[in-house]
Design a protein around this motif. Structure first.
Motif, PDB file in Angstrom:
ATOM      1  N   PHE A 188      -2.758  15.866  31.209  1.00 15.52           N
ATOM      2  CA  PHE A 188      -1.389  15.521  30.822  1.00 15.52           C
ATOM      3  C   PHE A 188      -0.362  16.301  31.649  1.00 15.52           C
ATOM      4  O   PHE A 188       0.640  15.744  32.104  1.00 15.52           O
ATOM      5  N   MET A 189      -0.610  17.593  31.868  1.00 17.19           N
ATOM      6  CA  MET A 189       0.325  18.406  32.640  1.00 17.19           C
ATOM      7  C   MET A 189       0.322  18.028  34.120  1.00 17.19           C
ATOM      8  O   MET A 189       1.324  18.223  34.821  1.00 17.19           O
ATOM      9  N   THR A 190      -0.792  17.472  34.605  1.00 19.40           N
ATOM     10  CA  THR A 190      -0.850  17.010  35.990  1.00 19.40           C
ATOM     11  C   THR A 190       0.179  15.915  36.250  1.00 19.40           C
ATOM     12  O   THR A 190       0.733  15.812  37.355  1.00 19.40           O
ATOM     13  N   LEU A 191       0.465  15.100  35.249  1.00 18.81           N
ATOM     14  CA  LEU A 191       1.484  14.059  35.403  1.00 18.81           C
ATOM     15  C   LEU A 191       2.839  14.669  35.757  1.00 18.81           C
ATOM     16  O   LEU A 191       3.558  14.155  36.618  1.00 18.81           O
ATOM     17  N   GLY A 192       3.179  15.770  35.105  1.00 21.28           N
ATOM     18  CA  GLY A 192       4.434  16.447  35.416  1.00 21.28           C
ATOM     19  C   GLY A 192       4.432  17.042  36.815  1.00 21.28           C
ATOM     20  O   GLY A 192       5.436  16.979  37.533  1.00 21.28           O
ATOM     21  N   VAL A 193       3.300  17.636  37.207  1.00 20.57           N
ATOM     22  CA  VAL A 193       3.181  18.225  38.548  1.00 20.57           C
ATOM     23  C   VAL A 193       3.431  17.168  39.616  1.00 20.57           C
ATOM     24  O   VAL A 193       4.147  17.408  40.602  1.00 20.57           O
ATOM     25  N   LEU A 194       2.870  15.974  39.438  1.00 19.55           N
ATOM     26  CA  LEU A 194       3.000  14.916  40.435  1.00 19.55           C
ATOM     27  C   LEU A 194       4.376  14.274  40.431  1.00 19.55           C
ATOM     28  O   LEU A 194       4.856  13.797  41.470  1.00 19.55           O
ATOM     29  N   LEU A 195       5.028  14.278  39.272  1.00 20.00           N
ATOM     30  CA  LEU A 195       6.285  13.547  39.128  1.00 20.00           C
ATOM     31  C   LEU A 195       7.519  14.364  39.490  1.00 20.00           C
ATOM     32  O   LEU A 195       8.528  13.812  39.954  1.00 20.00           O
ATOM     33  N   VAL A 196       7.480  15.669  39.320  1.00 22.27           N
ATOM     34  CA  VAL A 196       8.694  16.472  39.447  1.00 22.27           C
ATOM     35  C   VAL A 196       9.221  16.479  40.887  1.00 22.27           C
ATOM     36  O   VAL A 196       8.448  16.470  41.856  1.00 22.27           O
ATOM     37  N   ARG A 197      10.525  16.485  41.037  1.00 19.65           N
ATOM     38  CA  ARG A 197      11.204  16.564  42.328  1.00 19.65           C
ATOM     39  C   ARG A 197      12.456  17.437  42.177  1.00 19.65           C
ATOM     40  O   ARG A 197      13.002  17.570  41.076  1.00 19.65           O
ATOM     41  N   VAL A 198      12.901  18.025  43.280  1.00 16.06           N
ATOM     42  CA  VAL A 198      14.188  18.721  43.294  1.00 16.06           C
ATOM     43  C   VAL A 198      15.154  17.886  44.120  1.00 16.06           C
ATOM     44  O   VAL A 198      14.738  17.157  45.033  1.00 16.06           O
ATOM     45  N   PRO A 199      16.443  17.940  43.818  1.00 16.23           N
ATOM     46  CA  PRO A 199      17.406  17.122  44.572  1.00 16.23           C
ATOM     47  C   PRO A 199      17.493  17.577  46.020  1.00 16.23           C
ATOM     48  O   PRO A 199      17.564  18.765  46.313  1.00 16.23           O
TER      49      PRO A 199
END
Length: 454
Positions: A188-199
């Motif tokens: 479940f936490m891997t989804l966040g790792v793959l999705l997160v971006r910085v502007p």
């Protein structure tokens, strides 16, 4: 590790779900009490011993957030979420080994120490990124993510109970439940790792012009923030608010049972469990509701509400709580909504005072107040209740003194909030106009002393 930059056209509304995937996972910490009775029965532990993994986890949360905040700012949210994933999930796996071999110290080390590091790094991992994406609504943005930490127990508690019913409450069953937790949360936490971006650049201004929104207010480094009275006032504010909330949260079920034990309508065990679930819901709702309200009425005003009205709620419980169940429950729900709201609003308060430059690192250092409160709140309530019971008191008499202490602590926090003023310009970070502009969120010299104005 280079932070993942958002490509053109990337929606900023994809970032809160990435943060939620981490916070909903690590929010399992609030459901630790589900494992306490089985562990006590299977391993012959006392109540104090079975609380050790949770207490160590909260202490490590504050310490890892404080010492790791600078690394989070330097390496970005994907690095932080990856570290959180590895520590939190491996903590469950080590705890599973401890349960299977009946070595309790491995459960304490795995869940408390390793998992606690994952809690701290994971908790602060999305904060500065969300504030950069939502400069127009920082309270709402951080509230969405931090709401997940408060709501994680609503998922984890029934899920853990169901697993223990299915696998058994013996050491083998507990070990299997820990194993499933560790593997599931890793996915479940891997989804966040793959999705997160910085502007890649400042997000567009809220006026719809398409122009980048310039950073508002002062910009203060994490190292310099520690030298300001504002930081320590907010440390007191958070510590007092959390101490008051966590005191009632940790003792919720026995407290409502004791308050009405001598009445004609005592509270059953199932009703007490339902009361705990209601408190968790209030905790979660307060994180998004009150933090969003702070965008409208201001951070200082919303903390006046948390601390001032919170003190009134405690006074009502102390004076009239045993006379009315609805009054007791409503006051407790308000207190827990303020508890959650205080967590979710503090990053935006820090952004208002210190800017976005190193707000994640500053937030990490401030969370040492949580570690302190996590020990102080339960200690006050449990120690007072034990001493009052030894003195022959029962029912509401077990809690009168601790409730009075909580009122005093909230008033101390209220006074500290009133002392908060804008940060003096001598603490502001002044970037070198001739130096190349670093990539967002990289913060190469995160602890470098800022240049001061004359």
């Amino acid at each position: 590790m280079t932070p993942p930059l958002a490509p053109p056209g990337w929606s900023r509304w994809l970032v809160p779900p990435a943060a939620l995937s981490v916070h909903l996972s690590i929010g399992q910490a609030y459901a630790w009490s589900v494992f306490k009775p089985p562990l006590e029965s299977a391993l012959g532990l006392s109540g104090t011993q079975s609380a050790l993994p949770f207490q160590l986890g909260i202490v490590m949360l504050g310490l890892s957030a404080a010492f790791g905040g600078t690394l989070v700012e330097r390496n970005g949210p994907r690095w932080a979420m990856t570290v959180a994933l590895c520590c939190f999930s491996s903590g469950f796996l080590v705890a599973a080994l401890g349960a299977a071999t009946e070595q309790y110290w491995l459960i304490v080390f795995g869940y408390g120490f390793l998992g606690g590091i994952g809690l701290g790094i994971g908790y602060i991992s999305p904060v500065s990124t969300l504030i950069k994406w939502f400069p127009d609504r920082p309270g709402m943005a951080t509230g969405i993510a931090i709401m997940g930490f408060g709501g994680g127990a609503l998922i984890a508690s029934p899920w853990s109970s169901q697993m223990l019913d299915s696998f058994g409450a013996d050491p083998g069953g507990i070990a299997l439940a820990f194993l499933v937790h560790g593997l599931t949360y890793a996915v479940f936490m891997t989804l966040g790792v793959l999705l997160v971006r910085v502007p890649a650049a400042a997000p567009p201004a809220a006026d719809g012009s398409g122009a980048p929104a310039a950073p508002a207010g002062p910009q203060v480094s994490a190292k310099q923030a520690l030298r300001t009275p504002q930081f320590w006032c907010l440390w007191l504010v958070l510590c007092m608010n959390v101490t008051a909330g966590i005191g009632i949260l940790e003792k919720a079920a026995p407290m409502i049972t004791d308050f009405f034990a001598e009445t004609s309508t005592p509270v059953s065990a199932s009703a007490a469990a339902g009361f705990v679930a209601l408190l968790s819901a209030a905790n979660m709702a307060g994180r998004i509701g009150w933090s969003s309200t702070s965008d409208l009425i201001g951070r200082k005003n919303v903390y006046r509400l948390y601390l001032g009205v919170g003190a009134v709620m405690y006074l009502l419980i102390a004076q009239f709580g045993d006379a009315s169940k609805p009054l007791f429950i409503c006051c407790a729900l308000v207190i827990l909504s303020f508890y959650g709201g205080g967590f979710a609003t503090i990053p935006a308060y820090l952004k208002d005072l210190f800017g976005t430059y190193q707000v994640g690192a500053i937030h990490g250092r401030l969370l040492t107040a949580w570690s302190t409160a996590g020990v102080l709140g339960p200690l006050i309530v449990n120690w007072v209740a034990d001493s009052q019971e030894s003195a022959g008191k029962s029912g509401p008499g077990l809690y009168g003194l601790s409730l009075t202490i909580m009122i005093g602590l909230l008033l101390v926090g209220f006074a500290a909030n009133e002392l908060v003023r804008p940060v003096h310009p001598r603490h502001h970070h002044v970037p070198d106009a001739t130096a190349p502009v670093p990539a967002p969120a990289s913060a190469k010299d995160s602890d470098a002393a800022p240049r001061r104005t004359a």
